[in-house]
Design a protein around this motif. Sequence first.
Motif, PDB file in Angstrom:
ATOM      1  N   ILE A 636      19.152  -1.129  40.907  1.00  0.00           N
ATOM      2  CA  ILE A 636      19.980  -0.257  41.752  1.00  0.00           C
ATOM      3  C   ILE A 636      21.272  -0.949  42.197  1.00  0.00           C
ATOM      4  N   TRP A 637      21.232  -2.270  42.392  1.00  0.00           N
ATOM      5  CA  TRP A 637      22.369  -2.946  43.023  1.00  0.00           C
ATOM      6  C   TRP A 637      23.097  -3.938  42.133  1.00  0.00           C
ATOM      7  N   ALA A 638      22.724  -4.034  40.872  1.00  0.00           N
ATOM      8  CA  ALA A 638      23.422  -4.976  39.990  1.00  0.00           C
ATOM      9  C   ALA A 638      24.923  -4.702  39.995  1.00  0.00           C
ATOM     10  N   SER A 639      25.703  -5.728  39.727  1.00  0.00           N
ATOM     11  CA  SER A 639      27.148  -5.531  39.680  1.00  0.00           C
ATOM     12  C   SER A 639      27.493  -4.600  38.523  1.00  0.00           C
ATOM     13  N   SER A 640      28.596  -3.920  38.636  1.00  0.00           N
ATOM     14  CA  SER A 640      28.981  -2.923  37.639  1.00  0.00           C
ATOM     15  C   SER A 640      30.489  -2.909  37.548  1.00  0.00           C
ATOM     16  N   SER A 641      31.014  -2.720  36.347  1.00  0.00           N
ATOM     17  CA  SER A 641      32.466  -2.663  36.230  1.00  0.00           C
ATOM     18  C   SER A 641      32.983  -1.233  36.188  1.00  0.00           C
ATOM     19  N   ALA A 642      32.053  -0.264  36.129  1.00  0.00           N
ATOM     20  CA  ALA A 642      32.484   1.135  36.006  1.00  0.00           C
ATOM     21  C   ALA A 642      33.054   1.678  37.313  1.00  0.00           C
ATOM     22  N   GLY A 643      32.705   1.040  38.419  1.00  0.00           N
ATOM     23  CA  GLY A 643      33.269   1.467  39.697  1.00  0.00           C
ATOM     24  C   GLY A 643      32.787   2.827  40.170  1.00  0.00           C
ATOM     25  N   GLN A 644      31.581   3.212  39.792  1.00  0.00           N
ATOM     26  CA  GLN A 644      31.027   4.491  40.257  1.00  0.00           C
ATOM     27  C   GLN A 644      29.841   4.218  41.167  1.00  0.00           C
ATOM     28  N   PRO A 645      29.722   4.959  42.267  1.00  0.00           N
ATOM     29  CA  PRO A 645      28.591   4.718  43.166  1.00  0.00           C
ATOM     30  C   PRO A 645      27.318   5.352  42.602  1.00  0.00           C
ATOM     31  N   THR A 646      26.820   4.784  41.515  1.00  0.00           N
ATOM     32  CA  THR A 646      25.593   5.292  40.916  1.00  0.00           C
ATOM     33  C   THR A 646      24.928   4.139  40.171  1.00  0.00           C
ATOM     34  N   PHE A 647      23.832   4.425  39.483  1.00  0.00           N
ATOM     35  CA  PHE A 647      23.048   3.394  38.819  1.00  0.00           C
ATOM     36  C   PHE A 647      23.944   2.521  37.933  1.00  0.00           C
ATOM     37  N   PRO A 648      24.018   1.213  38.225  1.00  0.00           N
ATOM     38  CA  PRO A 648      25.036   0.379  37.587  1.00  0.00           C
ATOM     39  C   PRO A 648      24.875   0.241  36.063  1.00  0.00           C
ATOM     40  N   GLY A 649      23.643   0.101  35.587  1.00  0.00           N
ATOM     41  CA  GLY A 649      23.441  -0.033  34.141  1.00  0.00           C
ATOM     42  C   GLY A 649      23.856   1.232  33.417  1.00  0.00           C
ATOM     43  N   LEU A 650      23.479   2.358  33.997  1.00  0.00           N
ATOM     44  CA  LEU A 650      23.831   3.654  33.418  1.00  0.00           C
ATOM     45  C   LEU A 650      25.349   3.844  33.416  1.00  0.00           C
ATOM     46  N   ALA A 651      25.973   3.522  34.545  1.00  0.00           N
ATOM     47  CA  ALA A 651      27.420   3.736  34.675  1.00  0.00           C
ATOM     48  C   ALA A 651      28.194   2.890  33.658  1.00  0.00           C
TER      49      ALA A 651
END
Lengths: 694, 694
Positions: A636-651
């Motif tokens: 749920i909280w992994a870093s993400s580069s997509a910049g969307q407030p949602t599931f980071p892996g999915l985004a």
Amino acid sequence: MIKKVLIGIVCGAAVLTVGILIGHFGITKGGSSGPSWVEDVAKDVDQSLIEKFLSEVDNIQIQENLRELTKVPHMATTAGDEQTVQFMLKRWQDAETGLDDAWREEYLVYLSFPDPKNPNKVTVGDPSDTVLHAIREKEKTYNPEEDDPAVVQPYAAYSPAGHPKGKLVYANQGKPSDYQVLNQTVDLRGTIAITRYGGAGRGAKAINAAPYGVIGVLVYTDPLDINDGLMSDINETYPHSWYLPPSGVERGSFNVQFGDMLTPYLAAKEDTYRIPAEDITGIPPIPIQPIGFEDAYILICDVKLDIFNYEEVKNSSNVMGIIRGSVEPDRYVIYGNHRDSWVHGAIDPSSGTSVMLELTRVLGRMVKQGQWRPRRSIIFGSWGAEEFGLIGSAEYTEQYFAKLSERTVAYINVDIAVFANATLSASGMPSVQNIIFTAAKQVDAPGLVSTSVYDNWIKYSNRTSPAHGVIPRIGYLTGAGSDYAAFAHYLGITSMDISYTYDRSKTNARIYPAYHTAYDTFNYASKFIDPGFLSHQAIARTAGNVLIQLADSLVLPLNCSDYAETLEDYLKTAVSLYEEKLESRKISMGKNRGAGDATMQRDTSVRAINDQLMLLDRAFLDPLAFPDKYAYRHVIWASSSAGQPTFPGLADAFANADLSGQSSDWNKVHYHLSVASQAIEGAAQTLVDLSDLP
Amino acid sequence: MIKKVLIGIVCGAAVLTVGILIGHFGITKGGSSGPSWVEDVAKDVDQSLIEKFLSEVDNIQIQENLRELTKVPHMATTAGDEQTVQFMLKRWQDAETGLDDAWREEYLVYLSFPDPKNPNKVTVGDPSDTVLHAIREKEKTYNPEEDDPAVVQPYAAYSPAGHPKGKLVYANQGKPSDYQVLNQTVDLRGTIAITRYGGAGRGAKAINAAPYGVIGVLVYTDPLDINDGLMSDINETYPHSWYLPPSGVERGSFNVQFGDMLTPYLAAKEDTYRIPAEDITGIPPIPIQPIGFEDAYILICDVKLDIFNYEEVKNSSNVMGIIRGSVEPDRYVIYGNHRDSWVHGAIDPSSGTSVMLELTRVLGRMVKQGQWRPRRSIIFGSWGAEEFGLIGSAEYTEQYFAKLSERTVAYINVDIAVFANATLSASGMPSVQNIIFTAAKQVDAPGLVSTSVYDNWIKYSNRTSPAHGVIPRIGYLTGAGSDYAAFAHYLGITSMDISYTYDRSKTNARIYPAYHTAYDTFNYASKFIDPGFLSHQAIARTAGNVLIQLADSLVLPLNCSDYAETLEDYLKTAVSLYEEKLESRKISMGKNRGAGDATMQRDTSVRAINDQLMLLDRAFLDPLAFPDKYAYRHVIWASSSAGQPTFPGLADAFANADLSGQSSDWNKVHYHLSVASQAIEGAAQTLVDLSDLP
């Protein structure tokens, strides 16, 4: 798959149970019908103790802690660092106000330093190599402490040494898109890029540049980003205000991963296997050097970097202190902050350390005097070498992985305690929202009459919750900005980060302007950040209150229905952003599943309920979900580069597939949908009625 | 690093505590001074219940279970399999002898079948393609049940379809060394290799062959390996004895990994992401087919394989049944066996299923009559599609990963309950040794007077333990031979596997001869394996006794000092095998660390002690230690090819480095030394005094 899945029943059980338990255990309160240990088991938070704690937290004590901690620069593993180790140990081993026990835990970690004998140089030359301008090697001094010989030269930790020379090009923030756009009009091969702080991570500015043939990078702090545009040290910047003087340079660690880079997933002890240094990933492939805006404004022509940084494995210490729990010694609330700074580090991190020392003084004395002993154990961590990549805390979590995973109730991080003195700021897993609110309501806002920290906070930052109406907004812990990272992302421990911060209507500063510079001193902190130390006191009271409640509550004050609310938001965002495209590719986002009602059976013990709450975040871990991201396991909280407030892996997978259009990339979207779905269903399974078996 | 490390203090605490707790909780026994729930909390094993259980376990009931279960072949996902699902559900939902609840859990899993319309063929031709001999497509029948049209043709599951034709070469057991040696004298390109069962895994025989250019593989059962050399069905083999008839063929699954191969680490539900089938690893790259020794002995000349196997995603069911715990419903003892067979599967697996049904009948009736309810919850699993790679149990552990990891006390596997009727055989984590001994001492040995299962066992297989003297030898659970694999290696749950087995002085059979053939029938089982079903009864009593003690004991009967004994053995082996060479490469195997004495504090609760014991194996997990081995995470018990009774990662890395001599391979040795060391220190940390904080 995820859609409207078990989120509905998430934590019905735990919520229901509080009431039942209070009735259940109430039988022993005040009576003598049971054996004495029944009373211990039923022990809950004592409100008079909270009041006593709040009244004893003293702003002047914090001020004096800070003065002592910032006497000399205390960069990780230097003599100044050792001085702070000794100071922490002395305080935590004090017979009257110390803890039950305190000790030093050492790791041998891989650090990077400038060479004092060969200072890094940046020079501007003409085609005949005549030096037209040399960038200053030290910041200009306004106060004696800035003149301390232990002030480290501004440098980029983990930048390779090297001597690139080339034409200077301006590359904005050094983001991938910045270099891409620039490359359309300029041949970047053989150039030196000058970038400004922000927009991309420090190390990323060099990592992004190298593929275009850039041979060196400079990074400066833009007055617009840090000083609300002010630039003159005659009357505008420090020592006249909190703004950064023209020669101020932000130091920093330019690595991407956290923890000791030679011993990933292993505690960096003497015998531990170390990977070859050439196998390290996520560090600058080309020399990079930070500079001040004074110098940035006059750079022209050819620029030469002479970087003499070197790497060394050094002994770094955590200082640990404990208060043993009375009823559940094997349940831990951990409170921590790093100890090492870049220079004097009055704000970063010594504001937090001063607050921690005041907490331990007040709590330690209560324990020593026999007035109090928490239900659960409390562990205080003064982490080493955070500035080089959260190293001390990461090594600690690697060394005690199993024990901490099994037994830690929550982690509280207070690093920079006070960025500014306008309002509380908090980030964390959504389940801690309620306990932070409870604590903040009991603390007076600094400098305001009859206003609680909570009442003040809600004016600066708020949102509307379906369940609670208008409430202060707490942030998500999605990055690795401080020592909460290893606890939240690697161990899956419910974590939070608390500070006092800016009035955003008054400044656009990216961060407090003296950040990582020679001006981050006691003088700066006491004059411009928090004169009187009342905001420090408010943080000590708020964070200490959270700590006591987590350590003493009979039922853990973690609210998983607030977690569910955030997951619902994540889901809504995912559906609105992705569902249409995914359906066109025959990837289903889910089907409705019935939400059951949870009913508790009376025999359930308080420990079983608390285990459900304690282990909730652990259920979201998937150690294989993000194989390229060191220590990120929390779905749920992994870093993400997509910049969307949602599931980071999915985004991230969606952004990538949408760009490439390749079916193997769409497969990864489907994969991350399954990973998130299984994690949420798995977590929900741990929260339903305890008699509901898999 | 590992050497003499914390092993010394492993579990001092837990051992000490049992005594204290008995005193501590004793206060409520027989008295009425406390509230009633205190009595529940202090509830322990009732020996009269054990006696009642042992006396009610009935051999004739087991026999009738087996008769019912083996009426028709019940290969995974066939109509016969569905019949057994219905039977299990009927029994577990029975109002008088059923469980609290029972249900079906379905997965969509990737299986491999022969094509009934195009049976696989193996033919011998001369150079002009005249068929000189065709291998039989079905086993010879001696009894009507073997003639059932549902008897599946012998085949190698997951062998690709194909039609290779080539010269036959004998390749012994199809090990890497077999092909290597053979390749020195024979050009293997374009050949068909004939191999015998044993020595290498089924799929490995084809995987090892392909790099040499071999285009197809046959595998037969050698009479020396299975029949003690006997070959004639006139008077020597079944139906005259337990030995395999000449036409008997061992079916099997020829994949290397376990669990559904399209959904690694994810439960194989309808929406779940599935990897492309071409990305599956660990399956035969060339066609392979098993044959009987009758045919193996006459093969000459060119051989042609016509393999028509196909793959299909099919619905496979686990049947789950539960008895809810009274005091700790959120602590699980899991007892399981697979349900699917290759043909009738009277021994494999229905002997185990018959035993499980008798257990549940006796326990279910006690529960229904209100005579008993276990302290902890019991989960019974009748797993689907085990024969295709432990699929049902693996998917279950993936789906409920967090909940099972957090709450499962132990897993008991009884697959083939009776291989032969000479002696008990048990494998498991060393911490279960004592509870198996306790149970086995309370059960009469089948067919012997005044001799316990334990007394009989110790005569057949024993060892000398420093702590206990001469005791029966329990094996290590290092492989993935049955459904314990996902529990032990993926979840890190304390597991065991129990059966009755051979007198090795009487037979060298690799396994009972009818294994995976059409002759594994009720007739075979009742005539040659266990006439009278007394060994089945002994297993039901022993395994059931273990189950009750794990479910009812106040303090979990898991002995971690026995674990320490095995770790010491591992360490001794590692030191004697590796230390010299490692020291020459400056890799230290460790230094002495002081062993502390553990003292318990009285406030410690029984649940906290039990959590230490329950989670011990979890502390040995490292999900990154063996990246190439699907679902192997347990640093002590992972599979190993080095064949040394020591730390598997270290042993394999050492063998590899010793062969290659490359420094990168020696680095891996050092790495695995650090991994094992950190796991053991981490586990030891979880076992010391509960008030000892990290």
